[in-house]
Design a protein around this motif. Structure first.
Motif, PDB file in Angstrom:
ATOM      1  N   ALA A   1       0.829  -1.212   0.000  1.00 40.57           N
ATOM      2  CA  ALA A   1       0.000   0.000   0.000  1.00 40.57           C
ATOM      3  C   ALA A   1       0.866   1.266   0.000  1.00 40.57           C
ATOM      4  N   PHE A   2       1.909   1.272   0.812  1.00 37.34           N
ATOM      5  CA  PHE A   2       2.810   2.419   0.896  1.00 37.34           C
ATOM      6  C   PHE A   2       3.487   2.659  -0.447  1.00 37.34           C
ATOM      7  N   GLU A   3       4.036   1.631  -1.035  1.00 34.34           N
ATOM      8  CA  GLU A   3       4.760   1.776  -2.296  1.00 34.34           C
ATOM      9  C   GLU A   3       3.832   2.151  -3.449  1.00 34.34           C
ATOM     10  N   ARG A   4       2.567   1.774  -3.366  1.00 34.59           N
ATOM     11  CA  ARG A   4       1.588   2.127  -4.395  1.00 34.59           C
ATOM     12  C   ARG A   4       1.297   3.642  -4.378  1.00 34.59           C
ATOM     13  N   GLU A   5       1.438   4.271  -3.209  1.00 36.81           N
ATOM     14  CA  GLU A   5       1.142   5.700  -3.055  1.00 36.81           C
ATOM     15  C   GLU A   5       2.322   6.602  -3.415  1.00 36.81           C
ATOM     16  N   LEU A   6       3.480   6.021  -3.613  1.00 29.50           N
ATOM     17  CA  LEU A   6       4.666   6.807  -3.922  1.00 29.50           C
ATOM     18  C   LEU A   6       5.279   6.330  -5.228  1.00 29.50           C
ATOM     19  N   GLY A   7       5.932   7.247  -5.916  1.00 29.50           N
ATOM     20  CA  GLY A   7       6.635   6.881  -7.130  1.00 29.50           C
ATOM     21  C   GLY A   7       8.011   6.313  -6.807  1.00 29.50           C
TER      22      GLY A   7
ATOM     23  N   MET B   1       7.790  10.753 -12.375  1.00 24.55           N
ATOM     24  CA  MET B   1       8.237   9.720 -11.433  1.00 24.55           C
ATOM     25  C   MET B   1       7.385   9.673 -10.166  1.00 24.55           C
ATOM     26  N   ALA B   2       6.884  10.812  -9.753  1.00 25.55           N
ATOM     27  CA  ALA B   2       6.200  10.914  -8.455  1.00 25.55           C
ATOM     28  C   ALA B   2       4.889  10.142  -8.445  1.00 25.55           C
ATOM     29  N   GLY B   3       4.537   9.681  -7.267  1.00 27.15           N
ATOM     30  CA  GLY B   3       3.272   8.980  -7.082  1.00 27.15           C
ATOM     31  C   GLY B   3       2.140   9.964  -6.886  1.00 27.15           C
ATOM     32  N   PRO B   4       0.951   9.438  -6.562  1.00 25.99           N
ATOM     33  CA  PRO B   4      -0.234  10.283  -6.394  1.00 25.99           C
ATOM     34  C   PRO B   4      -0.073  11.385  -5.345  1.00 25.99           C
ATOM     35  N   ARG B   5       0.807  11.191  -4.396  1.00 33.08           N
ATOM     36  CA  ARG B   5       1.025  12.192  -3.338  1.00 33.08           C
ATOM     37  C   ARG B   5       2.200  13.119  -3.645  1.00 33.08           C
TER      38      ARG B   5
ATOM     39  N   LEU C   1      13.922   6.185   2.068  1.00 36.05           N
ATOM     40  CA  LEU C   1      14.231   7.597   1.867  1.00 36.05           C
ATOM     41  C   LEU C   1      13.208   8.110   0.861  1.00 36.05           C
ATOM     42  N   VAL C   2      12.425   9.107   1.273  1.00 32.22           N
ATOM     43  CA  VAL C   2      11.277   9.579   0.506  1.00 32.22           C
ATOM     44  C   VAL C   2      11.396  11.091   0.306  1.00 32.22           C
ATOM     45  N   GLY C   3      11.075  11.557  -0.881  1.00 33.29           N
ATOM     46  CA  GLY C   3      11.096  12.987  -1.110  1.00 33.29           C
ATOM     47  C   GLY C   3      10.698  13.346  -2.518  1.00 33.29           C
ATOM     48  N   ASN C   4      11.070  14.550  -2.900  1.00 35.45           N
ATOM     49  CA  ASN C   4      10.796  15.075  -4.227  1.00 35.45           C
ATOM     50  C   ASN C   4      11.862  16.143  -4.496  1.00 35.45           C
ATOM     51  N   PRO C   5      12.672  15.968  -5.535  1.00 38.28           N
ATOM     52  CA  PRO C   5      13.753  16.923  -5.798  1.00 38.28           C
ATOM     53  C   PRO C   5      13.282  18.355  -6.036  1.00 38.28           C
TER      54      PRO C   5
ATOM     55  N   PRO D   1      11.495  30.969   8.709  1.00 39.40           N
ATOM     56  CA  PRO D   1      10.030  30.969   8.645  1.00 39.40           C
ATOM     57  C   PRO D   1       9.471  30.520   7.294  1.00 39.40           C
ATOM     58  N   GLU D   2      10.205  30.752   6.219  1.00 35.48           N
ATOM     59  CA  GLU D   2       9.732  30.350   4.883  1.00 35.48           C
ATOM     60  C   GLU D   2       9.599  28.836   4.753  1.00 35.48           C
ATOM     61  N   LEU D   3      10.276  28.091   5.619  1.00 42.00           N
ATOM     62  CA  LEU D   3      10.218  26.626   5.555  1.00 42.00           C
ATOM     63  C   LEU D   3       9.005  26.049   6.269  1.00 42.00           C
ATOM     64  N   ASN D   4       8.336  26.859   7.088  1.00 42.02           N
ATOM     65  CA  ASN D   4       7.205  26.345   7.877  1.00 42.02           C
ATOM     66  C   ASN D   4       6.109  25.747   7.002  1.00 42.02           C
ATOM     67  N   GLU D   5       5.695  26.454   5.972  1.00 42.56           N
ATOM     68  CA  GLU D   5       4.613  25.993   5.095  1.00 42.56           C
ATOM     69  C   GLU D   5       5.013  24.698   4.371  1.00 42.56           C
ATOM     70  N   ILE D   6       6.240  24.637   3.910  1.00 42.64           N
ATOM     71  CA  ILE D   6       6.709  23.428   3.215  1.00 42.64           C
ATOM     72  C   ILE D   6       6.725  22.246   4.191  1.00 42.64           C
ATOM     73  N   GLY D   7       7.202  22.466   5.400  1.00 41.68           N
ATOM     74  CA  GLY D   7       7.235  21.399   6.403  1.00 41.68           C
ATOM     75  C   GLY D   7       5.849  20.868   6.726  1.00 41.68           C
ATOM     76  N   ILE D   8       4.890  21.757   6.890  1.00 42.12           N
ATOM     77  CA  ILE D   8       3.517  21.332   7.194  1.00 42.12           C
ATOM     78  C   ILE D   8       2.940  20.555   6.024  1.00 42.12           C
ATOM     79  N   MET D   9       3.199  20.995   4.791  1.00 45.15           N
ATOM     80  CA  MET D   9       2.728  20.274   3.602  1.00 45.15           C
ATOM     81  C   MET D   9       3.309  18.865   3.566  1.00 45.15           C
ATOM     82  N   LEU D  10       4.590  18.730   3.902  1.00 39.51           N
ATOM     83  CA  LEU D  10       5.222  17.414   3.907  1.00 39.51           C
ATOM     84  C   LEU D  10       4.670  16.528   5.020  1.00 39.51           C
ATOM     85  N   ASP D  11       4.323  17.116   6.168  1.00 41.30           N
ATOM     86  CA  ASP D  11       3.711  16.336   7.249  1.00 41.30           C
ATOM     87  C   ASP D  11       2.440  15.651   6.758  1.00 41.30           C
ATOM     88  N   GLU D  12       1.661  16.380   5.989  1.00 42.37           N
ATOM     89  CA  GLU D  12       0.385  15.850   5.518  1.00 42.37           C
ATOM     90  C   GLU D  12       0.587  14.769   4.486  1.00 42.37           C
TER      91      GLU D  12
END
Length: 163
Positions: free
Chosen positions: A35-41, A68-72, A99-103, A152-163
């Motif tokens: 399930a996890f791998e299906r949600e990520l590229g 390359m990226a998955g649905p999320r 290791l999960v991310g997006n360049p 402070p500019e990183l706060n929004e990106i961090g919250i988006m990644l949490d979700e």
């Protein structure tokens, strides 16, 4: 979130508050992995090499990462199946570190603060839990890791990644 201390040697020490999240999924380990791998590229090494060799434009990189990226919008760069070798001890252990991310997102983070390269891609662990009776997904919340950089500019990106 963070405190700095400069010693006489010029070294900078800091501490960061981390919020660790573990979620018992109710799934068997192998089902959670699927399930996890299906949600990520998946990171495509051949495509990445092609981009590097052709000195691709950033817009080409963005298109390729999007493919390359998955649905999320996230990509698995690597999976380390820690349980395989550890299970040779005679006791079955099921656990994998990803290791999960997006360049493209990483570029935004590192563009704000190069020290963000320490936190992206981020780590996600899947493991079979005896205490919960099901497989668990576990990770440190990116918003807390990035907050430690005090940008402070990183706060929004961090919250988006949490979700």
């Amino acid at each position: 979130m963070k405190s700095n201390e400069k010693g006489g040697t010029g070294l900078l020490a800091s501490s960061v508050t981390i919020r660790h999240t573990s979620i018992a999924t109710g799934l068997a380990y192998n089902d959670l992995v699927r399930a996890f791998e299906r949600e990520l590229g998946r990171w495509d090494l051949v495509a990445a090499d092609r981009l590097l060799k052709s000195n691709a434009s950033w817009s080409e990189v963005e298109r390729e990462v999007d493919r390359m990226a998955g649905p999320r919008g996230l990509i698995i760069f690597t999976r380390i199946n820690q349980g395989e070798i550890i299970s040779l001890s005679g006791e079955l252990k099921r656990c994998s570190l990803y290791l999960v991310g997006n360049p493209v997102i990483a570029n935004k983070i590192i563009g704000i603060d190069i020290r963000g390269s320490f936190y992206v891609p981020f780590r996600v662990c899947l493991y079979d839990s005896i205490t919960s009776g099901s497989a668990v997904i576990s990770y440190d919340r990116p918003s807390f890791l990035l907050a430690g950089l005090e940008q402070p500019e990183l706060n929004e990106i961090g919250i988006m990644l949490d979700e």
